[in-house]
Write a protein that holds these residues in place. Structure first.
Motif, short mmCIF file in Angstrom:
data_model
loop_
_atom_site.label_atom_id
_atom_site.label_comp_id
_atom_site.label_asym_id
_atom_site.label_seq_id
_atom_site.Cartn_x
_atom_site.Cartn_y
_atom_site.Cartn_z
N ARG B 50 0.84 -1.18 0.00
CA ARG B 50 0.00 0.00 0.00
C ARG B 50 0.87 1.23 0.00
NH1 ARG B 50 -4.69 -0.08 4.13
NH2 ARG B 50 -5.07 1.72 2.83
N GLY B 51 1.64 1.41 -1.10
CA GLY B 51 2.50 2.57 -1.17
C GLY B 51 1.68 3.84 -1.30
N GLY B 52 2.18 4.91 -0.71
CA GLY B 52 1.48 6.17 -0.79
C GLY B 52 2.30 7.18 -1.54
N PRO B 53 1.99 8.47 -1.37
CA PRO B 53 2.76 9.50 -2.07
C PRO B 53 4.15 9.69 -1.49
CG PRO B 53 1.13 10.50 -0.65
CD PRO B 53 0.86 9.04 -0.61
N ALA B 54 4.45 9.04 -0.36
CA ALA B 54 5.72 9.33 0.33
C ALA B 54 6.94 8.97 -0.50
CB ALA B 54 5.76 8.61 1.66
N GLY B 55 6.86 7.81 -1.19
CA GLY B 55 8.04 7.35 -1.92
C GLY B 55 8.47 8.33 -2.98
N ILE B 56 7.50 8.74 -3.81
CA ILE B 56 7.82 9.67 -4.89
C ILE B 56 8.15 11.04 -4.33
CG2 ILE B 56 6.62 11.02 -6.63
CD1 ILE B 56 7.60 8.86 -8.01
N SER B 57 7.44 11.46 -3.27
CA SER B 57 7.67 12.81 -2.75
C SER B 57 9.09 12.97 -2.24
CB SER B 57 6.71 13.12 -1.60
OG SER B 57 5.43 12.74 -1.96
N MET B 58 9.63 11.89 -1.61
CA MET B 58 11.01 12.00 -1.14
C MET B 58 11.97 12.16 -2.30
SD MET B 58 11.64 9.71 2.20
CE MET B 58 10.80 8.23 1.74
N LEU B 59 11.68 11.44 -3.40
CA LEU B 59 12.52 11.56 -4.60
C LEU B 59 12.48 12.98 -5.14
CD1 LEU B 59 12.02 8.46 -6.85
CD2 LEU B 59 14.14 9.39 -6.03
N LEU B 60 11.25 13.54 -5.22
CA LEU B 60 11.13 14.87 -5.77
C LEU B 60 11.78 15.91 -4.87
CD1 LEU B 60 7.51 14.71 -7.17
CD2 LEU B 60 9.65 14.55 -8.38
N ALA B 61 11.62 15.72 -3.53
CA ALA B 61 12.25 16.66 -2.62
C ALA B 61 13.77 16.61 -2.77
CB ALA B 61 11.85 16.35 -1.17
N GLY B 62 14.29 15.39 -2.91
CA GLY B 62 15.73 15.25 -3.12
C GLY B 62 16.16 15.92 -4.41
N TYR B 63 15.30 15.82 -5.45
CA TYR B 63 15.62 16.46 -6.72
C TYR B 63 15.66 17.97 -6.58
CZ TYR B 63 14.90 17.93 -11.56
OH TYR B 63 15.00 18.54 -12.77
N CYS B 64 14.67 18.53 -5.81
CA CYS B 64 14.66 19.98 -5.60
C CYS B 64 15.92 20.43 -4.88
CB CYS B 64 13.44 20.40 -4.76
SG CYS B 64 11.92 20.32 -5.63
N LEU B 65 16.29 19.65 -3.82
CA LEU B 65 17.49 20.03 -3.07
C LEU B 65 18.72 19.98 -3.95
CD1 LEU B 65 16.97 18.31 0.37
CD2 LEU B 65 17.27 20.73 -0.07
N LEU B 66 18.80 18.93 -4.77
CA LEU B 66 19.95 18.79 -5.67
C LEU B 66 20.02 19.95 -6.65
CD1 LEU B 66 22.21 16.81 -6.24
CD2 LEU B 66 20.79 15.77 -7.97
N SER B 67 18.86 20.35 -7.19
CA SER B 67 18.85 21.48 -8.12
C SER B 67 19.27 22.75 -7.41
CB SER B 67 17.45 21.69 -8.69
OG SER B 67 17.02 20.55 -9.32
N TYR B 68 18.84 22.89 -6.15
CA TYR B 68 19.22 24.09 -5.40
C TYR B 68 20.73 24.14 -5.22
CZ TYR B 68 19.65 27.48 -1.66
OH TYR B 68 20.01 28.55 -0.92
N GLY B 69 21.29 23.00 -4.81
CA GLY B 69 22.73 22.96 -4.61
C GLY B 69 23.48 23.21 -5.91
N TRP B 70 22.94 22.68 -6.99
CA TRP B 70 23.59 22.82 -8.29
C TRP B 70 23.63 24.29 -8.71
CZ3 TRP B 70 24.27 17.82 -10.48
CH2 TRP B 70 24.97 17.81 -11.67
N SER B 71 22.54 25.03 -8.42
CA SER B 71 22.50 26.41 -8.90
C SER B 71 22.82 27.41 -7.80
CB SER B 71 21.12 26.71 -9.49
OG SER B 71 20.12 26.14 -8.72
N TYR B 72 23.47 26.95 -6.71
CA TYR B 72 23.69 27.87 -5.59
C TYR B 72 24.56 29.04 -5.99
CZ TYR B 72 24.95 29.76 -1.11
OH TYR B 72 25.15 30.61 -0.07
#
Lengths: 227, 84
Positions: B50-72
């Motif tokens: 019974r997977g929920g939105p958590a799995g994908i949301s963590m991936l997307l949050a990690g992607y946002c953080l990575l983009s932030y670090g990339w364009s710091y």
């Protein structure tokens, strides 16, 4: 304050690698490859449902020869959909705001449909340049108009996608800047602007999905004429 | 068990440098490590009944953080300043 509102469209580099590379490769992770299991997870099921829906919708108007294009059209659709939607997250980069990328997608695919038509059924393809039932004096002018409209199709495809996404992102940035700036000065107006920002974000989500769909749909229409 | 056979989550903080010494840092070893980590993440959060939105949301949050670090470096020029 931003130095310039167009700064968000230049891809920043880290150790020489542009962010656009990450932005284009990341959607591949979000699409799970088919498991060897009979019952896959919820994500896979949802995505295969979506993929089947898209493929069915695109392939119904085409005859059997056009079904060779199923893979490229469906994968293009998923690619554009994911890239557009991911670009709405904070700090991410949207590659489809760059005209270069959209033209690189539009021109080869449009040219492929044109050349397929010219190669397999040249008279029928050229016959599209003159609609049925035109009065005789109008024929030369109409042929030139139809040729122009044919040649402008790739440009329209690319520019449509670019312009829609760029305008959306710019609007979001402008309105959010206004909201933040107005907060200490006039809080009520700031809240109103925040409401507009919420509605705009919903619109942008819709636009992201619609633009991807329109791109692929128009390509399939050009294919229908020419296959 | 012995240090070289434990996974990262089972290694104590003080043993971390020693554990890193036993790891295989060739391209093949790194690729294997990435693949194991990815399939571990999928099995824990996405391939569940019974997977929920958590799995994908963590991936997307990690992607946002990575983009932030990339364009710091690019973004830090845009801070609130009196004079630019």
């Amino acid at each position: 304050m931003n130095l310039s509102f167009f700064d968000q469209f230049s891809s920043p580099h880290l150790l020489g690698i542009p962010l656009v590379l990450l932005a284009m490769l990341f959607p591949a992770i979000l699409i799970p490859s088919s498991n060897s299991r009979w019952l896959t997870n919820r994500l896979s099921t949802l995505q295969s449902w979506l993929l089947l829906l898209i493929t069915k919708q695109l392939m119904i108007p085409l005859d059997k020869k056009g079904h060779k294009w199923a893979i490229i059209l469906t994968s293009l659709m998923m690619f554009l959909l994911l890239i557009n939607l991911l670009g709405l997250l904070p700090y991410t980069f949207t590659p489809t705001t760059q005209l270069s990328m959209n033209m690189a997608l539009a021109i080869p695919l449009w040219l492929a449909t044109l050349l397929t038509g010219l190669r397999n059924q040249p008279s029928a393809s050229l016959g599209h340049l003159l609609p049925e039932g035109t009065p005789t004096p109008l024929i030369p002018a109409l042929i030139m108009i139809e040729t122009t409209s044919l040649l402008i199709r790739p440009l329209a495809l690319g520019v449509r996608l670019t312009a829609n996404l760029t305008a959306g992102h710019l609007l979001i940035q402008l309105i959010s800047t206004a909201t933040v700036v107005l907060l200490p000065i006039m809080p009520t107006v700031s809240i109103l602007t925040a409401l507009i920002l919420l509605l705009l974000t919903i619109l942008e989500v819709a636009v992201a999905m619609i633009q991807a769909y329109v791109f692929v749909l128009l390509l399939s229409l050009y294919l229908q004429e020419n296959i | 068990g012995p240090l070289s056979e434990r996974r990262l989550m089972d290694v104590r903080l003080g043993e971390l440098p020693a554990w890193l010494g036993t790891r295989d840092f060739s391209p093949r070893g790194l690729l294997g490590g990435v693949q194991k980590a990815w399939s571990g993440y999928c099995d824990k959060y996405i391939n569940v009944k019974r997977g929920g939105p958590a799995g994908i949301s963590m991936l997307l949050a990690g992607y946002c953080l990575l983009s932030y670090g990339w364009s710091y470096q690019h973004i830090k020029l845009q801070r609130w300043r009196r004079y630019h």
